[in-house]
Design an enzyme around this catalytic site. Sequence first.
Site, PDB file in Angstrom:
ATOM      1  N   LEU A  84     172.268   1.335  63.704  1.00 43.12           N
ATOM      2  CA  LEU A  84     171.797   2.714  63.830  1.00 43.12           C
ATOM      3  C   LEU A  84     172.767   3.540  64.658  1.00 43.12           C
ATOM      4  O   LEU A  84     173.400   3.034  65.586  1.00 43.12           O
ATOM      5  CB  LEU A  84     170.437   2.722  64.531  1.00 43.12           C
ATOM      6  CG  LEU A  84     169.290   2.043  63.789  1.00 43.12           C
ATOM      7  CD1 LEU A  84     168.061   1.953  64.680  1.00 43.12           C
ATOM      8  CD2 LEU A  84     168.953   2.814  62.514  1.00 43.12           C
ATOM      9  N   GLU A 114     159.217   4.303  66.071  1.00 37.34           N
ATOM     10  CA  GLU A 114     158.913   2.924  66.474  1.00 37.34           C
ATOM     11  C   GLU A 114     159.580   2.616  67.802  1.00 37.34           C
ATOM     12  O   GLU A 114     160.513   3.303  68.198  1.00 37.34           O
ATOM     13  CB  GLU A 114     159.490   1.941  65.435  1.00 37.34           C
ATOM     14  CG  GLU A 114     158.895   2.097  64.072  1.00 37.34           C
ATOM     15  CD  GLU A 114     159.657   1.314  63.008  1.00 37.34           C
ATOM     16  OE1 GLU A 114     160.565   0.533  63.354  1.00 37.34           O
ATOM     17  OE2 GLU A 114     159.340   1.501  61.831  1.00 37.34           O
ATOM     18  N   LYS A 116     162.112   0.538  70.038  1.00 31.11           N
ATOM     19  CA  LYS A 116     163.349  -0.186  69.770  1.00 31.11           C
ATOM     20  C   LYS A 116     163.338  -1.446  70.636  1.00 31.11           C
ATOM     21  O   LYS A 116     163.567  -1.400  71.842  1.00 31.11           O
ATOM     22  CB  LYS A 116     164.565   0.685  70.081  1.00 31.11           C
ATOM     23  CG  LYS A 116     165.870   0.041  69.660  1.00 31.11           C
ATOM     24  CD  LYS A 116     167.026   1.018  69.779  1.00 31.11           C
ATOM     25  CE  LYS A 116     168.319   0.410  69.281  1.00 31.11           C
ATOM     26  NZ  LYS A 116     168.733  -0.764  70.034  1.00 31.11           N
ATOM     27  N   ASP A 118     164.412  -4.790  72.319  1.00 26.88           N
ATOM     28  CA  ASP A 118     165.717  -5.268  72.768  1.00 26.88           C
ATOM     29  C   ASP A 118     165.832  -6.772  72.549  1.00 26.88           C
ATOM     30  O   ASP A 118     165.469  -7.572  73.400  1.00 26.88           O
ATOM     31  CB  ASP A 118     165.909  -4.925  74.250  1.00 26.88           C
ATOM     32  CG  ASP A 118     167.372  -4.938  74.633  1.00 26.88           C
ATOM     33  OD1 ASP A 118     168.226  -4.999  73.729  1.00 26.88           O
ATOM     34  OD2 ASP A 118     167.656  -4.892  75.832  1.00 26.88           O
ATOM     35  N   TYR A 224     160.508  -5.059  61.057  1.00 24.83           N
ATOM     36  CA  TYR A 224     160.455  -3.599  60.939  1.00 24.83           C
ATOM     37  C   TYR A 224     161.019  -3.042  59.647  1.00 24.83           C
ATOM     38  O   TYR A 224     161.142  -1.830  59.502  1.00 24.83           O
ATOM     39  CB  TYR A 224     161.133  -2.937  62.139  1.00 24.83           C
ATOM     40  CG  TYR A 224     162.560  -3.414  62.370  1.00 24.83           C
ATOM     41  CD1 TYR A 224     163.562  -3.175  61.427  1.00 24.83           C
ATOM     42  CD2 TYR A 224     162.895  -4.102  63.531  1.00 24.83           C
ATOM     43  CE1 TYR A 224     164.849  -3.617  61.632  1.00 24.83           C
ATOM     44  CE2 TYR A 224     164.190  -4.547  63.743  1.00 24.83           C
ATOM     45  CZ  TYR A 224     165.166  -4.294  62.789  1.00 24.83           C
ATOM     46  OH  TYR A 224     166.436  -4.736  62.977  1.00 24.83           O
ATOM     47  N   LYS A 288     162.665   7.223  62.084  1.00 24.89           N
ATOM     48  CA  LYS A 288     163.055   7.014  60.693  1.00 24.89           C
ATOM     49  C   LYS A 288     162.361   8.024  59.784  1.00 24.89           C
ATOM     50  O   LYS A 288     161.192   8.357  60.010  1.00 24.89           O
ATOM     51  CB  LYS A 288     162.646   5.609  60.231  1.00 24.89           C
ATOM     52  CG  LYS A 288     163.218   4.493  61.077  1.00 24.89           C
ATOM     53  CD  LYS A 288     162.646   3.126  60.692  1.00 24.89           C
ATOM     54  CE  LYS A 288     163.256   2.053  61.586  1.00 24.89           C
ATOM     55  NZ  LYS A 288     162.690   0.729  61.385  1.00 24.89           N
ATOM     56  N   LYS A 312     168.183   6.209  72.753  1.00 24.00           N
ATOM     57  CA  LYS A 312     168.345   5.223  73.822  1.00 24.00           C
ATOM     58  C   LYS A 312     167.831   5.767  75.150  1.00 24.00           C
ATOM     59  O   LYS A 312     168.188   6.876  75.542  1.00 24.00           O
ATOM     60  CB  LYS A 312     169.834   4.898  73.988  1.00 24.00           C
ATOM     61  CG  LYS A 312     170.480   4.339  72.725  1.00 24.00           C
ATOM     62  CD  LYS A 312     170.286   2.874  72.626  1.00 24.00           C
ATOM     63  CE  LYS A 312     171.542   2.178  73.050  1.00 24.00           C
ATOM     64  NZ  LYS A 312     171.592   0.789  72.642  1.00 24.00           N
ATOM     65  N   CYS A 406     170.179 -26.695 105.357  1.00 24.43           N
ATOM     66  CA  CYS A 406     168.994 -26.023 104.826  1.00 24.43           C
ATOM     67  C   CYS A 406     168.373 -25.159 105.924  1.00 24.43           C
ATOM     68  O   CYS A 406     168.162 -25.647 107.034  1.00 24.43           O
ATOM     69  CB  CYS A 406     167.996 -27.073 104.342  1.00 24.43           C
ATOM     70  SG  CYS A 406     166.373 -26.390 104.012  1.00 24.43           S
ATOM     71  N   CYS A 409     164.771 -27.059 106.911  1.00 28.43           N
ATOM     72  CA  CYS A 409     164.683 -28.388 107.535  1.00 28.43           C
ATOM     73  C   CYS A 409     165.981 -28.849 108.181  1.00 28.43           C
ATOM     74  O   CYS A 409     166.032 -29.929 108.761  1.00 28.43           O
ATOM     75  CB  CYS A 409     164.210 -29.416 106.513  1.00 28.43           C
ATOM     76  SG  CYS A 409     165.453 -29.807 105.270  1.00 28.43           S
ATOM     77  N   CYS A 424     169.232 -28.330  98.989  1.00 26.75           N
ATOM     78  CA  CYS A 424     168.732 -29.107 100.108  1.00 26.75           C
ATOM     79  C   CYS A 424     168.246 -30.414  99.487  1.00 26.75           C
ATOM     80  O   CYS A 424     167.345 -30.407  98.662  1.00 26.75           O
ATOM     81  CB  CYS A 424     167.572 -28.399 100.803  1.00 26.75           C
ATOM     82  SG  CYS A 424     166.628 -29.508 101.868  1.00 26.75           S
ATOM     83  N   CYS A 429     161.408 -31.667 102.494  1.00 24.86           N
ATOM     84  CA  CYS A 429     161.722 -30.415 103.192  1.00 24.86           C
ATOM     85  C   CYS A 429     160.498 -29.497 103.132  1.00 24.86           C
ATOM     86  O   CYS A 429     159.972 -29.229 102.050  1.00 24.86           O
ATOM     87  CB  CYS A 429     162.909 -29.743 102.518  1.00 24.86           C
ATOM     88  SG  CYS A 429     163.121 -28.012 102.976  1.00 24.86           S
TER      89      CYS A 429
HETATM   90  S1  IVH Z   1     165.911  -0.215  62.080  1.00 25.66           S
HETATM   91  C1  IVH Z   1     169.219   0.382  59.011  1.00 25.66           C
HETATM   92  N1  IVH Z   1     163.931  -0.496  63.807  1.00 25.66           N
HETATM   93  O1  IVH Z   1     168.333  -1.943  66.953  1.00 25.66           O
HETATM   94  C2  IVH Z   1     168.253   0.372  60.096  1.00 25.66           C
HETATM   95  N2  IVH Z   1     166.056  -1.381  64.359  1.00 25.66           N
HETATM   96  O2  IVH Z   1     171.368  -0.832  65.483  1.00 25.66           O
HETATM   97  C3  IVH Z   1     168.097  -0.935  60.743  1.00 25.66           C
HETATM   98  N3  IVH Z   1     166.122  -2.584  66.502  1.00 25.66           N
HETATM   99  O3  IVH Z   1     170.149  -4.433  66.287  1.00 25.66           O
HETATM  100  C4  IVH Z   1     167.498  -0.944  62.070  1.00 25.66           C
HETATM  101  N4  IVH Z   1     164.007  -2.265  67.028  1.00 25.66           N
HETATM  102  O4  IVH Z   1     167.866  -4.896  65.172  1.00 25.66           O
HETATM  103  C5  IVH Z   1     165.233  -0.733  63.536  1.00 25.66           C
HETATM  104  N5  IVH Z   1     162.108  -0.728  65.230  1.00 25.66           N
HETATM  105  C6  IVH Z   1     163.385  -0.958  64.952  1.00 25.66           C
HETATM  106  C7  IVH Z   1     164.215  -1.668  65.836  1.00 25.66           C
HETATM  107  C8  IVH Z   1     165.557  -1.856  65.494  1.00 25.66           C
HETATM  108  C9  IVH Z   1     165.163  -2.803  67.392  1.00 25.66           C
HETATM  109  C10 IVH Z   1     167.534  -3.018  66.614  1.00 25.66           C
HETATM  110  C11 IVH Z   1     168.164  -3.542  65.368  1.00 25.66           C
HETATM  111  C12 IVH Z   1     169.617  -3.340  65.595  1.00 25.66           C
HETATM  112  C13 IVH Z   1     169.640  -2.145  66.495  1.00 25.66           C
HETATM  113  C14 IVH Z   1     170.034  -0.905  65.742  1.00 25.66           C
END
Ligand code: IVH
Length: 664
Positions: A84, A114, A116, A118, A224, A288, A312, A406, A409, A424, A429
Amino acid sequence: MNRDTAARRITELTELLNEHNYNYYVLDNPKISDTEYDGLMQELIKIEEVYPDLVLPDSPSSRVGGAPAAGFETVSHLVPMLSLSNAFGEQDLRDFDRRVRGGLAGGTVEYVVELKIDGLAVSLLYENGFLVRGATRGDGETGEDISRNLKTINSIPLRLRRPLELLEVRGEAYLPKKEFARINREREEAGLPTFANPRNAAAGSLRQLDPRVAASRALDAFLYGIGSVSGINVTGHRQSLEELQELGFKINPNVRAFNDIEQVIDYCREWAEKRHDLPYEIDGMVVKVNDLSLQTELGATSKSPRWAVAYKFPAEEVETVVKNIFVRVGRTGVLTPTALLEPVRVAGSTVSSATLHNIDIVREKDIRIGDHVVIHKAGDVIPEVVRVVRDKRTGKETEFHMPGECPVCRTGVQRVEGEVAVRCPNETCPGREREGLIHFVSRDAMDIEGLGPAVIDQLLSAGLIRDAADLYYLKAEDLLELERMGRKSVENLLNAIEKSKQKDLSQLIFALGIRHIGARTGKILAAQFGSMARLQAAGLDELTAVPEIGPKMAESIVAYFREPVNLKLLDRLKAAGVKLTQETQQTGERPFDGKTFVLTGTMEKYTRKEAETIIESLGGKVSSSVSKKTDFVVAGKEAGSKLDKALALGVTVISETDFEEMSG
Ligand code: IVH
């Protein structure tokens, strides 16, 4: 158990376990206890061992891992996995909206927003309803086949709830914050380097050649999007998420749709605030375009689609001062340098100390007492020093050195070759014992409410306890002498301690703090052995034969039960009435429950191991010698002295055919 019965039971158990798995991990609505589930799983594994050719492609036993692989194969994605483009502020989102509208003929645009997640992007391929491949994103065109690791994720269906000829889905595999913290805590105690964040930890777990590593970590996955599919027709992204949910996938519940970018921005703002309350880490939001035909109209660049953007969140870093650096002693003796900080708010809470992990990191980051430092929370949970603000150094800062002994102790410390940790070595201890007690009473262990570190410290310094067993001999009159302990709190504490006597055997096994034995291994061991006595009697071979129990764990268990202090502790726990057994599972038909068998002579249809497995899977026990207590002697060809003894004692003797009939 003959082949037909085995095939039927395998099908039954596979379906049953997959359904319970779905209830538990996807719907978060368990219908049976963990112990019952583990019992069914053990039963399935045992039958599969006898009839490996009958194992079904969606067998839940494939989730436990299995032997390490030599390498990962490269796979080509059916449709490229794009990434993305990023939006770093609200204005970037408005620009994205303008670009989207500019690219379309007009009309309203509906956005789906949605979280994102990690973690690590993955692709799952299903053919005729069965999971046939799981892969990493790789460079978007080709990735690595990590099927065996992905199968260990319980929320990923091994079979769709409705068969489709072809389905390729995408999602994010991740580690919950709590699990990330647990893994890092265990790594620190084992003297291993810790993971920087849950994403690295998830990637590190899924890119291991030994699938047992992934199996031992509670990875999870949200799906997703659909890569390719035949057999369903959807017109919008939201609808495809609903379809995926119906097919058995775990979909994040916080998906919303809006017609106006300002509403999208409000929703993103809302989560920027609330994200710390989530049990997993998110690093932003994904916006999206909902309508799939509009998505096609907008198309994609070579890297990313024009119909979606990742918003982000700014990294949460704050500045504070290191007031002091002290050393914490862990349960296994690891000494961890820890920074005492000027309290600051970061990622949703006030932080006043941060782990510095080990002396190598202190040196590498050159962290000194008095330094101004930037801190963050790794994985949104673990406070860490990111870097020193060197411009603010006055020259008055002092370097920290690891003590040679330590701090609790005073025993000389040891640094193990190849490990980053300093330890230790003193098993008794008081610092280590204190941590062991904190572990013993913690949530996943004996879960004794109201018995936090502060109360443990009070009990220790009053000389009322030394080890975990002492907790069960505490008296109200002693507790009432302690500061801040009124009648009511004493009563609550004693009740909580009393209640803990009935905790699952698995929790007690975990609570003992046997090295390398985590909460999950505790469950496996409890389900397998059913009592502390049986676990204690198990040898290395018997232990390593248990799925997911590796040689290191087995050795550590054997070593634990060799120590007289540990045996004494167990005796005192038992005498106090702590439950050391677990009801064995009444799963399916168990016609041999409580019956003892002796096998003699050679059988035609079964090897000895097969017959033993059948007997055990039906609830019976196999003994090597005949006594009055023997229920059946199975006499094969050329049966010898055991048959004679059975006849002399009047024990029932059965033939192989009788045995076959009895076992169904
Ligand atoms: S959509 C073409 N939806 O974020 C679109 N990505 O570069 C594909 N990620 O590593 C991604 N949560 O795995 C989408 N709800 C979500 C997401 C998501 C996490 C990650 C994805 C990718 C990075 C986007």
